[in-house]
Design a protein around this motif. Structure first.
Motif, PDB file in Angstrom:
ATOM      1  N   VAL A   1     -26.280-142.326 -53.135  1.00  0.00           N
ATOM      2  CA  VAL A   1     -26.252-140.923 -52.686  1.00  0.00           C
ATOM      3  C   VAL A   1     -27.605-140.510 -52.107  1.00  0.00           C
ATOM      4  O   VAL A   1     -27.687-139.973 -50.987  1.00  0.00           O
TER       5      VAL A   1
ATOM      6  N   THR B   1     -21.315-141.134 -50.243  1.00  0.00           N
ATOM      7  CA  THR B   1     -20.887-142.126 -51.230  1.00  0.00           C
ATOM      8  C   THR B   1     -19.535-141.715 -51.805  1.00  0.00           C
ATOM      9  O   THR B   1     -19.194-140.536 -51.827  1.00  0.00           O
TER      10      THR B   1
ATOM     11  N   LEU C   1     -21.141-136.698 -51.884  1.00  0.00           N
ATOM     12  CA  LEU C   1     -20.324-137.543 -52.751  1.00  0.00           C
ATOM     13  C   LEU C   1     -18.867-137.109 -52.674  1.00  0.00           C
ATOM     14  O   LEU C   1     -18.564-135.920 -52.617  1.00  0.00           O
TER      15      LEU C   1
END
Length: 235
Positions: free
Chosen positions: A27, A159, A131
């Motif tokens: 991240v 991510t 994320l």
């Protein structure tokens, strides 16, 4: 672990911290990797992810940006409730707020956006800046995830973290496991984190005593014992 211990007052076990370290590295460095977390039942998989979300909300509270959390059914409610509980810590208790359309939790300029991943629900075109979390992957439609949720990561190379319970070798979780294991074999970077009862019991002996009682009661090969605790497909 200092954040979990000092701020949230809930230290994590090593098997929880290990995947979080890998996810955070991806991240914070915009690597856009995907990770699969599969832990024995009630061993703290979602707890670890809640700690991760609170940490990232604090990291990005000035910069801003979204984290997208997707689940089916009550998985959304459980994810929200756990995040609310962990945000009620000394640092954040009076600073976060809830908003709607879609449901979100905000800390400063950063947000966790909660979206249903059921194929018949409306999934707004949100951007996962940092994320994307997909809960209960074994119940998801993989084609719907790829067409609707994976593109949310594109703009910022976000991510992705997938969570779930072992059920079948033909479901979305097992497909993702095999896909990520191929990438692991190619570059040596761990993407699949599998915490079975041995690891959990080593960290928490009380868990082992409980599991032994369940095995005695139902048998080692009972479908729930085999799949949810020992992470074995039902086939």
């Amino acid at each position: 672990n200092r954040f979990s211990t000092c701020v949230l007052k809930m230290p994590l076990y090593d098997y929880q911290l290990h995947p979080l370290t890998a996810v955070l590295n991806s991240v914070l460095n915009h690597r856009g990797r995907e990770y699969l977390l599969v832990f024995s039942r009630q061993s703290g998989k979602n707890e670890a992810v809640a700690h991760l979300l609170v940490y990232l909300l604090n990291m990005y509270r000035r910069q801003g940006g979204n984290i997208v959390f997707a689940a089916i059914g009550d998985g959304l409610g459980r994810g929200q409730r756990r995040l609310h509980q962990r945000l009620n810590n000394p640092w954040n208790r009076h600073h976060w707020r809830k908003a709607a359309n879609p449901t979100r939790v905000q800390l400063g300029r950063s947000s966790v956006v909660f979206i249903s991943s059921h194929p018949q629900s409306f999934a707004p075109g949100e951007t996962a800046d940092h994320l994307l979390v997909i809960d209960e992957l074994q119940d998801q439609d993989p084609l719907y995830l790829e067409s609707t949720f994976t593109p949310m990561r594109a703009a910022k190379n976000a991510t992705a973290v997938y969570l779930g319970t072992v059920r079948s070798r033909s479901d979305a979780l097992w497909q993702k496991k095999e896909q990520l294991e191929q990438l692991q074999a190619a570059d040596g970077r761990q993407r699949v984190f599998w915490a079975g009862p041995e690891q959990v019991t080593d960290a928490n002996p009380q868990y082992g005593r409980f599991l032994q009682d369940q095995v005695t009661r139902y048998g080692r090969h009972h479908p729930i014992i085999a799949s949810e605790y020992y992470l074995e497909p039902l086939e």
